[in-house]
Design a protein around this motif. Sequence first.
Motif, PDB file in Angstrom:
ATOM      1  N   ILE A 102       1.308  -3.569  34.713  1.00  0.00           N
ATOM      2  CA  ILE A 102       1.989  -4.539  35.565  1.00  0.00           C
ATOM      3  C   ILE A 102       1.598  -5.943  35.132  1.00  0.00           C
ATOM      4  CG2 ILE A 102       2.225  -3.012  37.559  1.00  0.00           C
ATOM      5  CD1 ILE A 102      -0.294  -4.281  38.732  1.00  0.00           C
ATOM      6  N   LEU A 103       2.502  -6.872  35.339  1.00  0.00           N
ATOM      7  CA  LEU A 103       2.321  -8.234  34.836  1.00  0.00           C
ATOM      8  C   LEU A 103       1.054  -8.898  35.357  1.00  0.00           C
ATOM      9  CD1 LEU A 103       3.572 -10.546  33.175  1.00  0.00           C
ATOM     10  CD2 LEU A 103       4.789 -11.260  35.246  1.00  0.00           C
ATOM     11  N   ASP A 104       0.717  -8.678  36.612  1.00  0.00           N
ATOM     12  CA  ASP A 104      -0.413  -9.379  37.228  1.00  0.00           C
ATOM     13  C   ASP A 104      -1.776  -8.918  36.731  1.00  0.00           C
ATOM     14  OD1 ASP A 104       1.183 -11.032  38.785  1.00  0.00           O
ATOM     15  OD2 ASP A 104       1.302  -9.586  40.429  1.00  0.00           O
ATOM     16  N   ASP A 105      -1.838  -7.800  36.032  1.00  0.00           N
ATOM     17  CA  ASP A 105      -3.126  -7.275  35.560  1.00  0.00           C
ATOM     18  C   ASP A 105      -3.038  -6.982  34.064  1.00  0.00           C
ATOM     19  OD1 ASP A 105      -5.550  -6.079  35.130  1.00  0.00           O
ATOM     20  OD2 ASP A 105      -5.312  -4.501  36.627  1.00  0.00           O
ATOM     21  N   SER A 106      -3.486  -7.914  33.247  1.00  0.00           N
ATOM     22  CA  SER A 106      -3.373  -7.765  31.789  1.00  0.00           C
ATOM     23  C   SER A 106      -4.186  -6.585  31.252  1.00  0.00           C
ATOM     24  CB  SER A 106      -3.809  -9.055  31.087  1.00  0.00           C
ATOM     25  OG  SER A 106      -5.159  -9.361  31.354  1.00  0.00           O
ATOM     26  N   LYS A 107      -5.156  -6.118  32.005  1.00  0.00           N
ATOM     27  CA  LYS A 107      -5.955  -4.976  31.558  1.00  0.00           C
ATOM     28  C   LYS A 107      -5.149  -3.679  31.582  1.00  0.00           C
ATOM     29  CE  LYS A 107     -10.532  -6.795  32.704  1.00  0.00           C
ATOM     30  NZ  LYS A 107     -11.789  -6.581  33.468  1.00  0.00           N
ATOM     31  N   THR A 108      -4.023  -3.681  32.276  1.00  0.00           N
ATOM     32  CA  THR A 108      -3.190  -2.481  32.348  1.00  0.00           C
ATOM     33  C   THR A 108      -2.081  -2.483  31.296  1.00  0.00           C
ATOM     34  OG1 THR A 108      -1.607  -3.440  33.935  1.00  0.00           O
ATOM     35  CG2 THR A 108      -3.558  -2.354  34.846  1.00  0.00           C
ATOM     36  N   TRP A 109      -1.918  -3.585  30.555  1.00  0.00           N
ATOM     37  CA  TRP A 109      -0.807  -3.706  29.610  1.00  0.00           C
ATOM     38  C   TRP A 109      -0.930  -2.754  28.428  1.00  0.00           C
ATOM     39  CZ3 TRP A 109      -0.503  -9.785  28.910  1.00  0.00           C
ATOM     40  CH2 TRP A 109      -0.161 -10.362  30.148  1.00  0.00           C
ATOM     41  N   VAL A 110       0.219  -2.296  27.951  1.00  0.00           N
ATOM     42  CA  VAL A 110       0.261  -1.464  26.748  1.00  0.00           C
ATOM     43  C   VAL A 110       1.292  -2.067  25.803  1.00  0.00           C
ATOM     44  CG1 VAL A 110       0.644   0.840  25.791  1.00  0.00           C
ATOM     45  CG2 VAL A 110      -0.366   0.587  28.065  1.00  0.00           C
ATOM     46  N   PHE A 111       0.844  -3.011  24.987  1.00  0.00           N
ATOM     47  CA  PHE A 111       1.664  -3.640  23.954  1.00  0.00           C
ATOM     48  C   PHE A 111       1.071  -3.407  22.564  1.00  0.00           C
ATOM     49  CE2 PHE A 111       2.844  -6.670  27.472  1.00  0.00           C
ATOM     50  CZ  PHE A 111       4.207  -6.394  27.474  1.00  0.00           C
ATOM     51  N   ARG A 112      -0.242  -3.169  22.520  1.00  0.00           N
ATOM     52  CA  ARG A 112      -0.960  -3.095  21.256  1.00  0.00           C
ATOM     53  C   ARG A 112      -1.275  -1.653  20.878  1.00  0.00           C
ATOM     54  NH1 ARG A 112      -6.075  -5.644  21.833  1.00  0.00           N
ATOM     55  NH2 ARG A 112      -6.004  -5.499  24.110  1.00  0.00           N
ATOM     56  N   LYS A 113      -1.455  -1.422  19.584  1.00  0.00           N
ATOM     57  CA  LYS A 113      -1.732  -0.064  19.102  1.00  0.00           C
ATOM     58  C   LYS A 113      -2.993   0.503  19.756  1.00  0.00           C
ATOM     59  CE  LYS A 113      -0.756   3.357  16.310  1.00  0.00           C
ATOM     60  NZ  LYS A 113      -0.793   3.158  14.842  1.00  0.00           N
ATOM     61  N   SER A 114      -4.024  -0.317  19.900  1.00  0.00           N
ATOM     62  CA  SER A 114      -5.265   0.159  20.514  1.00  0.00           C
ATOM     63  C   SER A 114      -5.040   0.543  21.977  1.00  0.00           C
ATOM     64  CB  SER A 114      -6.350  -0.915  20.415  1.00  0.00           C
ATOM     65  OG  SER A 114      -5.958  -2.114  21.064  1.00  0.00           O
ATOM     66  N   GLU A 115      -4.174  -0.201  22.650  1.00  0.00           N
ATOM     67  CA  GLU A 115      -3.874   0.109  24.059  1.00  0.00           C
ATOM     68  C   GLU A 115      -3.072   1.403  24.161  1.00  0.00           C
ATOM     69  OE1 GLU A 115      -3.707  -4.535  25.640  1.00  0.00           O
ATOM     70  OE2 GLU A 115      -1.902  -3.570  24.853  1.00  0.00           O
ATOM     71  N   LEU A 116      -2.175   1.619  23.210  1.00  0.00           N
ATOM     72  CA  LEU A 116      -1.404   2.862  23.191  1.00  0.00           C
ATOM     73  C   LEU A 116      -2.315   4.059  22.964  1.00  0.00           C
ATOM     74  CD1 LEU A 116       1.426   4.181  23.198  1.00  0.00           C
ATOM     75  CD2 LEU A 116       1.438   3.886  20.711  1.00  0.00           C
ATOM     76  N   ASN A 117      -3.267   3.909  22.047  1.00  0.00           N
ATOM     77  CA  ASN A 117      -4.210   4.995  21.785  1.00  0.00           C
ATOM     78  C   ASN A 117      -5.033   5.326  23.029  1.00  0.00           C
ATOM     79  OD1 ASN A 117      -3.362   5.181  19.135  1.00  0.00           O
ATOM     80  ND2 ASN A 117      -4.952   3.828  18.344  1.00  0.00           N
ATOM     81  N   ARG A 118      -5.454   4.290  23.740  1.00  0.00           N
ATOM     82  CA  ARG A 118      -6.225   4.513  24.979  1.00  0.00           C
ATOM     83  C   ARG A 118      -5.365   5.205  26.033  1.00  0.00           C
ATOM     84  NH1 ARG A 118      -8.565  -0.586  23.851  1.00  0.00           N
ATOM     85  NH2 ARG A 118      -7.149  -1.653  25.297  1.00  0.00           N
ATOM     86  N   LEU A 119      -4.082   4.850  26.059  1.00  0.00           N
ATOM     87  CA  LEU A 119      -3.173   5.479  27.021  1.00  0.00           C
ATOM     88  C   LEU A 119      -3.082   6.974  26.767  1.00  0.00           C
ATOM     89  CD1 LEU A 119      -1.061   5.019  29.320  1.00  0.00           C
ATOM     90  CD2 LEU A 119       0.654   4.758  27.515  1.00  0.00           C
ATOM     91  N   PHE A 120      -2.965   7.347  25.493  1.00  0.00           N
ATOM     92  CA  PHE A 120      -2.865   8.757  25.144  1.00  0.00           C
ATOM     93  C   PHE A 120      -4.160   9.526  25.409  1.00  0.00           C
ATOM     94  CE2 PHE A 120       0.710   7.998  21.842  1.00  0.00           C
ATOM     95  CZ  PHE A 120       1.658   8.112  22.846  1.00  0.00           C
ATOM     96  N   GLU A 121      -5.256   8.798  25.498  1.00  0.00           N
ATOM     97  CA  GLU A 121      -6.546   9.448  25.756  1.00  0.00           C
ATOM     98  C   GLU A 121      -6.769   9.725  27.238  1.00  0.00           C
ATOM     99  OE1 GLU A 121      -9.320   6.775  24.030  1.00  0.00           O
ATOM    100  OE2 GLU A 121      -8.845   7.323  21.954  1.00  0.00           O
ATOM    101  N   GLN A 122      -5.888   9.209  28.089  1.00  0.00           N
ATOM    102  CA  GLN A 122      -6.028   9.422  29.531  1.00  0.00           C
ATOM    103  C   GLN A 122      -5.388  10.760  29.909  1.00  0.00           C
ATOM    104  OE1 GLN A 122      -4.953   6.066  32.072  1.00  0.00           O
ATOM    105  NE2 GLN A 122      -5.232   4.643  30.367  1.00  0.00           N
ATOM    106  N   GLU A 123      -6.218  11.729  30.205  1.00  0.00           N
ATOM    107  CA  GLU A 123      -5.725  13.066  30.508  1.00  0.00           C
ATOM    108  C   GLU A 123      -4.809  13.078  31.721  1.00  0.00           C
ATOM    109  OE1 GLU A 123      -4.727  16.892  30.504  1.00  0.00           O
ATOM    110  OE2 GLU A 123      -5.737  15.805  28.890  1.00  0.00           O
TER     111      GLU A 123
END
Length: 267
Positions: A177-198
């Motif tokens: 969500i826009l208000d929380d940049s820690k939740t954003w998924v725009f970068r490759k590293s963020e995508l990898n972390r997303l996939f690691e969330q069971e």
Amino acid sequence: MFNIGQPNYTKLRSILKERTNPTVLWFGSGLSVAANLPTWSGLKDRIIETFKIKFQGKKQYVENVQEENELRSIEESDDLWVSFERLHRLGKTTYVNSIKDALSRADTCPIPENYLSLLSLRFSGLITTNIDSLAKRAYAEKFRGRELLVDFTPEKCGRMTHLLQSQRPFLLNAHGILDDSKTWVFRKSELNRLFEQEGYTSFIRNILSTRTVVFVGMSADDVPPRYLLWVSSFICGRSKSSFPATRKIMVRSFLNDLNPLALRLAA
């Protein structure tokens, strides 16, 4: 022009009319263009322009030459995941602020009719890869006075599986969500972390295997649909060509087709 005679469209109409399978709408950035918000590639251009202005103001520094060369290289790159990673490294504060500036109007702008029309479809849940608030605002406008929408980000998916067994409508903000940049998924590293969330992978796996998923606001030539197929193959652990056609139907449509498309599907 969208071809209403194509088999997938006919199947989708039948599923929606007969309610043979729960439907989830998955929104892409094309749906928000009607609100004068940038697409993913357009957002990259906006960030680059912000950095250019910043660098022009510090010409006296020698290291600025390196930064400008890096910016030109990013501008020429077609890989958006890597481009956003590199832009983030150029300056986190500028990166975050430029994204917020580009998308903040979604909180107050008129809600595009495309969103409202699509919500006329019989759906069990919504997923959006947009970090703007338009999907949530559209639901509140369309169903004013009805049951509240349960909206959440990927880190909460593990605690939201009960929604898949209930009639409660939900909105998964898959890329934050826009208000929380820690939740954003725009970068490759963020995508990898997303996939690691069971919790997230399990939630999406459940949706892909039990519901009809309609992708809206994307065309088959865009990066997001290819990413979504990548998500599917990654999470389901199977070749993307083996997906049952009755379960995953991608609606390929340009923006000017979305509104009449929604009306035809809802009919």
